[in-house]
Design an enzyme around this catalytic site. Structure first.
Site, PDB file in Angstrom:
ATOM      1  N   ASN A  74      52.698  -7.022  43.791  1.00 38.86           N
ATOM      2  CA  ASN A  74      52.080  -7.182  42.474  1.00 38.86           C
ATOM      3  C   ASN A  74      52.625  -8.451  41.835  1.00 38.86           C
ATOM      4  O   ASN A  74      53.774  -8.489  41.395  1.00 38.86           O
ATOM      5  CB  ASN A  74      52.401  -5.954  41.607  1.00 38.86           C
ATOM      6  CG  ASN A  74      51.868  -6.091  40.194  1.00 38.86           C
ATOM      7  OD1 ASN A  74      51.023  -6.941  39.909  1.00 38.86           O
ATOM      8  ND2 ASN A  74      52.349  -5.243  39.298  1.00 38.86           N
ATOM      9  N   LYS A 121      51.765  -9.845  39.120  1.00 38.54           N
ATOM     10  CA  LYS A 121      51.764  -9.795  37.656  1.00 38.54           C
ATOM     11  C   LYS A 121      51.167 -11.099  37.083  1.00 38.54           C
ATOM     12  O   LYS A 121      50.258 -11.663  37.686  1.00 38.54           O
ATOM     13  CB  LYS A 121      53.159  -9.485  37.125  1.00 38.54           C
ATOM     14  CG  LYS A 121      53.726  -8.189  37.741  1.00 38.54           C
ATOM     15  CD  LYS A 121      54.983  -7.709  37.083  1.00 38.54           C
ATOM     16  CE  LYS A 121      55.460  -6.428  37.749  1.00 38.54           C
ATOM     17  NZ  LYS A 121      56.642  -5.850  37.075  1.00 38.54           N
ATOM     18  N   HIS A 155      49.708   1.101  35.830  1.00 39.92           N
ATOM     19  CA  HIS A 155      51.047   0.513  35.891  1.00 39.92           C
ATOM     20  C   HIS A 155      51.743   0.694  34.548  1.00 39.92           C
ATOM     21  O   HIS A 155      51.118   0.684  33.493  1.00 39.92           O
ATOM     22  CB  HIS A 155      50.948  -0.980  36.241  1.00 39.92           C
ATOM     23  CG  HIS A 155      52.248  -1.598  36.604  1.00 39.92           C
ATOM     24  ND1 HIS A 155      53.179  -1.985  35.658  1.00 39.92           N
ATOM     25  CD2 HIS A 155      52.809  -1.893  37.810  1.00 39.92           C
ATOM     26  CE1 HIS A 155      54.232  -2.491  36.263  1.00 39.92           C
ATOM     27  NE2 HIS A 155      54.039  -2.454  37.565  1.00 39.92           N
ATOM     28  N   GLU A 184      53.450  -1.178  32.753  1.00 38.83           N
ATOM     29  CA  GLU A 184      53.248  -2.256  31.784  1.00 38.83           C
ATOM     30  C   GLU A 184      51.880  -2.143  31.121  1.00 38.83           C
ATOM     31  O   GLU A 184      51.738  -2.468  29.927  1.00 38.83           O
ATOM     32  CB  GLU A 184      53.415  -3.608  32.483  1.00 38.83           C
ATOM     33  CG  GLU A 184      54.854  -3.866  32.888  1.00 38.83           C
ATOM     34  CD  GLU A 184      55.027  -4.892  33.988  1.00 38.83           C
ATOM     35  OE1 GLU A 184      56.176  -5.096  34.406  1.00 38.83           O
ATOM     36  OE2 GLU A 184      54.019  -5.477  34.437  1.00 38.83           O
ATOM     37  N   GLU A 211      57.017   4.592  40.152  1.00 38.21           N
ATOM     38  CA  GLU A 211      57.804   3.483  39.626  1.00 38.21           C
ATOM     39  C   GLU A 211      58.655   3.958  38.448  1.00 38.21           C
ATOM     40  O   GLU A 211      58.153   4.101  37.334  1.00 38.21           O
ATOM     41  CB  GLU A 211      56.895   2.326  39.200  1.00 38.21           C
ATOM     42  CG  GLU A 211      55.621   2.753  38.466  1.00 38.21           C
ATOM     43  CD  GLU A 211      54.936   1.592  37.769  1.00 38.21           C
ATOM     44  OE1 GLU A 211      55.174   0.437  38.137  1.00 38.21           O
ATOM     45  OE2 GLU A 211      54.160   1.865  36.831  1.00 38.21           O
ATOM     46  N   GLY A 241      61.953  -4.607  37.012  1.00 36.04           N
ATOM     47  CA  GLY A 241      62.345  -5.887  36.453  1.00 36.04           C
ATOM     48  C   GLY A 241      63.752  -5.916  35.868  1.00 36.04           C
ATOM     49  O   GLY A 241      64.141  -6.884  35.227  1.00 36.04           O
ATOM     50  N   SER A 274      62.066  -2.776  41.440  1.00 36.70           N
ATOM     51  CA  SER A 274      63.040  -3.758  41.917  1.00 36.70           C
ATOM     52  C   SER A 274      63.315  -3.613  43.409  1.00 36.70           C
ATOM     53  O   SER A 274      64.470  -3.612  43.854  1.00 36.70           O
ATOM     54  CB  SER A 274      64.347  -3.661  41.114  1.00 36.70           C
ATOM     55  OG  SER A 274      64.131  -4.005  39.762  1.00 36.70           O
TER      56      SER A 274
END
Length: 263
Positions: A10, A12, A102, A104, A174, A180, A220
């Site tokens: 991904n 992003k 996701h 985010e 996740e 991150g 990560s």
């Protein structure tokens, strides 16, 4: 049951078109000498603006070792939805997979479980594969509601899907607190949560469906962690963030997931 591993990158909000082409070519160069039959399903997810460019690079290579995904979609076919991309539009650029739900998207853009469910239906109706994300925040983990929260997300995301549709889908666990941050969820704990997700699918459908759906870990993921993660009983691959932005690190993760029993 042997499930073919999946490694999805991904990207992003990174990479202009030429950068996307260069990274795509770099990944394929790194994987050039690998036996395609032994490789996991390798997926890259560029930004919307780089999908066409990345797909052209994949076609020009012709090796068939890397596939294309979008990072999001909208569930309506067309209409006055400024700024959105339908599944048909993404399919037209060469996408075979679409990431939905996701953390985010949920955190910054208000994506709900109900929206994820609508997107999953639209993706499947168009013959593509949804990569359905789920996961808990640090606060939810510390409150001891990780399993409850994730089970609720999965139940809502899969609502009204047939077992055949679910078997074709991919789930990505996740832990939000590990995205991150450089923190990685312990492989044994990640496997426990993923096994729990598989058990939720079993309860909603049946054993065969639960055993066939592929469930990835995302948080990560690094070259140094992938082999230990892939050694777990229920982890079927990885949704990779930062480490997918350089060809060498992403290729190392892909190679770490090579499956000798999946020919």
């Amino acid at each position: 049951m042997s499930r073919k591993p999946v490694i999805a990158g991904n990207w992003k909000m990174h990479n202009l078109q030429q950068e996307a082409i260069d990274l795509t070519n770099g990944i394929m160069q790194e994987l050039k000498s690998e036996d395609k039959a032994l490789l996991p399903e390798v997926i890259i997810a560029p930004t919307f603006t780089s999908l066409y460019a990345a797909n052209k690079a994949l076609k020009d290579c012709g090796c068939g070792k890397v596939r294309l995904a979008a990072q999001n979609c909208y569930y309506e076919t067309k209409g006055a939805f400024t700024g959105e991309c339908s599944v048909e539009m993404l399919k037209d650029t060469g996408c075979e997979y679409i990431i939905i739900g996701h953390s985010e998207r949920r955190q910054y853009f208000g994506e709900t479980d109900e929206m994820v469910n609508k997107k999953a239906k639209s993706i499947l109706n168009n013959g593509l594969v949804p990569i359905i994300c789920c996961g808990e925040s640090l606060e939810q983990r510390e409150a001891g509601i990780t399993d409850y929260h994730i089970a609720s997300q999965i139940t809502k995301a899969l609502r009204d899907l047939t077992k055949e549709e679910v078997s074709k889908s991919i789930i990505a666990y996740e832990p939000i607190w590990a995205i991150g941050t450089g923190k990685t969820c312990d492989s044994v704990e990640a496997n426990r949560v993923i096994a729990m997700i598989r058990n939720v699918v079993k309860g909603l459908y049946d054993t065969d469906t639960a055993n066939s759906i592929r469930i990835l870990y995302g948080g990560s993921v690094k070259p140094a962690t992938i082999k230990e993660q892939m050694a777990q009983s229920d982890i079927d691959g990885a949704l990779v963030g930062g480490a997918s932005l350089t060809a060498d690190s992403f290729a190392q993760i892909v190679k770490g997931a090579i499956c000798n029993s999946c020919v």
